[in-house]
Scaffold this active site. Sequence first.
Site, PDB file in Angstrom:
ATOM      1  N   ARG A  59       5.121  22.241  -2.812  1.00  0.00           N
ATOM      2  CA  ARG A  59       6.323  21.965  -2.575  1.00  0.00           C
ATOM      3  C   ARG A  59       5.851  20.458  -1.589  1.00  0.00           C
ATOM      4  NH1 ARG A  59      11.326  24.490  -1.327  1.00  0.00           N
ATOM      5  NH2 ARG A  59      11.949  22.871  -1.853  1.00  0.00           N
ATOM      6  N   HIS A 109      18.590  20.669   6.710  1.00  0.00           N
ATOM      7  CA  HIS A 109      17.824  21.655   6.165  1.00  0.00           C
ATOM      8  C   HIS A 109      16.528  21.213   6.176  1.00  0.00           C
ATOM      9  CE1 HIS A 109      20.901  23.995   2.965  1.00  0.00           C
ATOM     10  NE2 HIS A 109      20.543  23.428   4.630  1.00  0.00           N
ATOM     11  N   CYS A 117       5.375  24.533  15.183  1.00  0.00           N
ATOM     12  CA  CYS A 117       4.845  25.839  15.960  1.00  0.00           C
ATOM     13  C   CYS A 117       5.467  26.865  16.790  1.00  0.00           C
ATOM     14  CB  CYS A 117       3.562  24.568  16.699  1.00  0.00           C
ATOM     15  SG  CYS A 117       2.885  26.029  18.658  1.00  0.00           S
ATOM     16  N   ASN A 202      27.631  14.051  -9.310  1.00  0.00           N
ATOM     17  CA  ASN A 202      26.712  15.795  -9.871  1.00  0.00           C
ATOM     18  C   ASN A 202      27.064  15.807 -11.177  1.00  0.00           C
ATOM     19  OD1 ASN A 202      25.716  17.521  -8.154  1.00  0.00           O
ATOM     20  ND2 ASN A 202      26.255  18.714  -9.668  1.00  0.00           N
ATOM     21  N   ALA A 220      22.218  10.838 -11.737  1.00  0.00           N
ATOM     22  CA  ALA A 220      22.684  10.422  -9.971  1.00  0.00           C
ATOM     23  C   ALA A 220      22.109   8.750 -10.104  1.00  0.00           C
ATOM     24  CB  ALA A 220      21.646  10.624  -8.717  1.00  0.00           C
TER      25      ALA A 220
HETATM   26  C1  BV8 Z   1      23.619  29.732   8.233  1.00  0.00           C
HETATM   27  C2  BV8 Z   1      16.152  25.127   2.793  1.00  0.00           C
HETATM   28  C3  BV8 Z   1      25.169  30.289  10.042  1.00  0.00           C
HETATM   29  C4  BV8 Z   1      14.393  25.593   1.810  1.00  0.00           C
HETATM   30  C5  BV8 Z   1      18.006  25.670   1.760  1.00  0.00           C
HETATM   31  C6  BV8 Z   1      29.449  31.540   4.572  1.00  0.00           C
HETATM   32  C7  BV8 Z   1      28.887  30.680   5.899  1.00  0.00           C
HETATM   33  C8  BV8 Z   1      28.708  30.551   6.132  1.00  0.00           C
HETATM   34  C9  BV8 Z   1      26.888  30.811   6.156  1.00  0.00           C
HETATM   35  C10 BV8 Z   1      27.117  31.765   4.684  1.00  0.00           C
HETATM   36  C11 BV8 Z   1      28.141  32.259   3.988  1.00  0.00           C
HETATM   37  N1  BV8 Z   1      27.919  32.653   2.461  1.00  0.00           N
HETATM   38  C12 BV8 Z   1      26.391  33.009   2.800  1.00  0.00           C
HETATM   39  C13 BV8 Z   1      26.140  32.699   3.793  1.00  0.00           C
HETATM   40  C14 BV8 Z   1      24.462  32.589   4.287  1.00  0.00           C
HETATM   41  C15 BV8 Z   1      23.648  31.311   3.657  1.00  0.00           C
HETATM   42  C16 BV8 Z   1      24.498  31.186   1.967  1.00  0.00           C
HETATM   43  O1  BV8 Z   1      25.130  29.767   2.111  1.00  0.00           O
HETATM   44  N2  BV8 Z   1      24.411  31.529   0.572  1.00  0.00           N
HETATM   45  C17 BV8 Z   1      24.479  31.158  -0.638  1.00  0.00           C
HETATM   46  C18 BV8 Z   1      23.145  31.462  -1.518  1.00  0.00           C
HETATM   47  C19 BV8 Z   1      25.474  32.168  -0.350  1.00  0.00           C
HETATM   48  N3  BV8 Z   1      23.673  30.459   4.115  1.00  0.00           N
HETATM   49  C20 BV8 Z   1      22.430  30.509   5.282  1.00  0.00           C
HETATM   50  O2  BV8 Z   1      22.233  31.836   5.558  1.00  0.00           O
HETATM   51  C21 BV8 Z   1      22.934  29.361   6.145  1.00  0.00           C
HETATM   52  N4  BV8 Z   1      22.449  29.193   7.429  1.00  0.00           N
HETATM   53  O3  BV8 Z   1      24.803  30.059   7.191  1.00  0.00           O
HETATM   54  O4  BV8 Z   1      23.985  30.128   8.702  1.00  0.00           O
HETATM   55  C22 BV8 Z   1      26.054  29.344  10.503  1.00  0.00           C
HETATM   56  C23 BV8 Z   1      26.555  29.748   9.862  1.00  0.00           C
HETATM   57  C24 BV8 Z   1      27.621  28.757   9.728  1.00  0.00           C
HETATM   58  C25 BV8 Z   1      27.570  27.505  10.066  1.00  0.00           C
HETATM   59  C26 BV8 Z   1      26.600  27.328  10.676  1.00  0.00           C
HETATM   60  C27 BV8 Z   1      25.230  28.198  11.014  1.00  0.00           C
HETATM   61  C28 BV8 Z   1      20.987  27.733   6.027  1.00  0.00           C
HETATM   62  C29 BV8 Z   1      21.405  27.821   4.252  1.00  0.00           C
HETATM   63  C30 BV8 Z   1      19.696  26.738   4.061  1.00  0.00           C
HETATM   64  C31 BV8 Z   1      19.032  27.147   3.727  1.00  0.00           C
HETATM   65  N5  BV8 Z   1      17.986  26.597   2.762  1.00  0.00           N
HETATM   66  N6  BV8 Z   1      16.273  25.508   2.280  1.00  0.00           N
HETATM   67  C32 BV8 Z   1      13.980  25.309   0.949  1.00  0.00           C
HETATM   68  O5  BV8 Z   1      14.203  24.373   0.228  1.00  0.00           O
HETATM   69  O6  BV8 Z   1      13.235  25.558   0.597  1.00  0.00           O
HETATM   70  S1  BV8 Z   1      18.542  26.301   0.805  1.00  0.00           S
HETATM   71  C33 BV8 Z   1      18.467  25.062  -0.478  1.00  0.00           C
HETATM   72  O7  BV8 Z   1      19.494  25.052  -1.140  1.00  0.00           O
HETATM   73  C34 BV8 Z   1      18.367  23.705  -0.535  1.00  0.00           C
HETATM   74  O8  BV8 Z   1      18.461  23.223   0.939  1.00  0.00           O
HETATM   75  C35 BV8 Z   1      18.839  23.213  -1.584  1.00  0.00           C
HETATM   76  O9  BV8 Z   1      19.602  21.902  -1.320  1.00  0.00           O
HETATM   77  C36 BV8 Z   1      20.425  24.132  -1.165  1.00  0.00           C
HETATM   78  C37 BV8 Z   1      21.414  23.902  -2.198  1.00  0.00           C
HETATM   79  O10 BV8 Z   1      20.922  23.804  -3.544  1.00  0.00           O
HETATM   80  P1  BV8 Z   1      21.336  22.483  -4.037  1.00  0.00           P
HETATM   81  O11 BV8 Z   1      20.914  21.501  -3.560  1.00  0.00           O
HETATM   82  O12 BV8 Z   1      22.953  21.926  -4.101  1.00  0.00           O
HETATM   83  O13 BV8 Z   1      20.672  22.247  -5.298  1.00  0.00           O
HETATM   84  P2  BV8 Z   1      20.727  23.223  -6.982  1.00  0.00           P
HETATM   85  O14 BV8 Z   1      19.474  23.560  -7.637  1.00  0.00           O
HETATM   86  O15 BV8 Z   1      21.655  24.359  -6.652  1.00  0.00           O
HETATM   87  O16 BV8 Z   1      21.884  22.118  -7.244  1.00  0.00           O
HETATM   88  C38 BV8 Z   1      21.573  21.030  -7.896  1.00  0.00           C
HETATM   89  C39 BV8 Z   1      22.449  20.148  -8.454  1.00  0.00           C
HETATM   90  O17 BV8 Z   1      22.118  18.956  -8.925  1.00  0.00           O
HETATM   91  C40 BV8 Z   1      23.291  21.195  -9.996  1.00  0.00           C
HETATM   92  O18 BV8 Z   1      24.646  20.502  -9.395  1.00  0.00           O
HETATM   93  C41 BV8 Z   1      23.233  20.288 -10.715  1.00  0.00           C
HETATM   94  O19 BV8 Z   1      24.195  20.170 -11.537  1.00  0.00           O
HETATM   95  C42 BV8 Z   1      22.911  18.802  -9.895  1.00  0.00           C
HETATM   96  N7  BV8 Z   1      21.908  17.889 -10.738  1.00  0.00           N
HETATM   97  C43 BV8 Z   1      20.607  18.071 -11.227  1.00  0.00           C
HETATM   98  N8  BV8 Z   1      20.247  17.098 -11.452  1.00  0.00           N
HETATM   99  C44 BV8 Z   1      21.145  16.143 -11.587  1.00  0.00           C
HETATM  100  C45 BV8 Z   1      21.957  16.052 -10.751  1.00  0.00           C
HETATM  101  N9  BV8 Z   1      22.965  15.862 -10.247  1.00  0.00           N
HETATM  102  C46 BV8 Z   1      22.759  13.929 -10.043  1.00  0.00           C
HETATM  103  N10 BV8 Z   1      21.737  14.449 -11.037  1.00  0.00           N
HETATM  104  C47 BV8 Z   1      20.543  15.002 -11.729  1.00  0.00           C
HETATM  105  N11 BV8 Z   1      20.255  13.979 -12.031  1.00  0.00           N
END
Ligand code: BV8
Length: 229
Positions: A59, A109, A117, A202, A220
């Site tokens: 990536r 993120h 490191c 979106n 977008a």
């Molecule tokens: C954390 C980096 C504690 C690496 C990523 C409740 C509260 C807090 C946490 C949780 C909770 N419930 C669950 C959790 C834990 C977890 C979580 O959320 N799990 C999910 C699966 C349920 N969260 C965590 O672990 C986070 N840390 O919580 O720490 C804390 C709590 C509170 C406060 C502080 C700390 C850490 C999460 C980060 C994970 N890392 N990425 C990498 O990129 O490889 S996440 C990854 O998903 C990316 O960052 C990405 O950005 C993110 C979200 O995805 P989207 O960007 O939305 O992308 P997606 O494909 O899903 O959607 C694309 C959208 O675009 C679609 O809707 C589509 O229709 C639209 N689209 C497509 N094309 C177009 C378009 N729109 C317009 N035009 C187009 N052309």
Amino acid sequence: MTPIQNIVVLTGAGVSAESGIDTFRDAGGLWEQHRVEDVATPEAFARDPDLVHRFYDARREAIQTRVPNAAHEALARLDAYWPGDLLIVTQNVDDLHERAGARRLVHMHGEHLNAWCTTCDTRSRWTGPLIDRPPCPACGVAGHLRPDVVWFGEMPYRMDDIYRALNRADLFVSIGTSGAVYPAAGFVREARQSGARTLELNMEPSEGSHWFAEARHGPATRLVPTWVD
Ligand code: BV8
């Protein structure tokens, strides 16, 4: 209607989709090629560092062949002329917002083009692969560089700054995110509690669409310039 002074914009993978960068959950998205648990958690990195490096090396290389699109450019124009507070909070780890000219930007993120490191805790700009276990540019220790991205279970960056901006916001705009990942998916509720107006731009309704006062659906590159200009 209170005048709009302070704006928070949240972007996700959908804002970079038309630049040719895979989203996570659309058909053929990144996560379908790998289980999230396999590549985006500290446990995965401990278990199989080569798999995680291969996922991120590919990536990191790919994003360097992509260019910002009209949505990134429109947000950079907003950043240049908006007289009030503006914070662009991106979940994306590509550098297309900054290459379009955005300045008031937070990568909550992390960033593909940094390496972190785990020996000296320094983050260095990094454009090549990590799978060959190169030495850290700061401390020279080899084999301890990891991608500087926030994995599931890790604390996102700059959360205090983000919540401070949300608490002052008059307008919260979410662009190109599925609303599947927290805490980013909860920002719209923080903004509403501060009395901010809320707008979702979106391709289709996100998981959090019902929290937004207004939602516009489409690409977008059409929606964002229309909103900004
Ligand atoms: C954390 C980096 C504690 C690496 C990523 C409740 C509260 C807090 C946490 C949780 C909770 N419930 C669950 C959790 C834990 C977890 C979580 O959320 N799990 C999910 C699966 C349920 N969260 C965590 O672990 C986070 N840390 O919580 O720490 C804390 C709590 C509170 C406060 C502080 C700390 C850490 C999460 C980060 C994970 N890392 N990425 C990498 O990129 O490889 S996440 C990854 O998903 C990316 O960052 C990405 O950005 C993110 C979200 O995805 P989207 O960007 O939305 O992308 P997606 O494909 O899903 O959607 C694309 C959208 O675009 C679609 O809707 C589509 O229709 C639209 N689209 C497509 N094309 C177009 C378009 N729109 C317009 N035009 C187009 N052309």
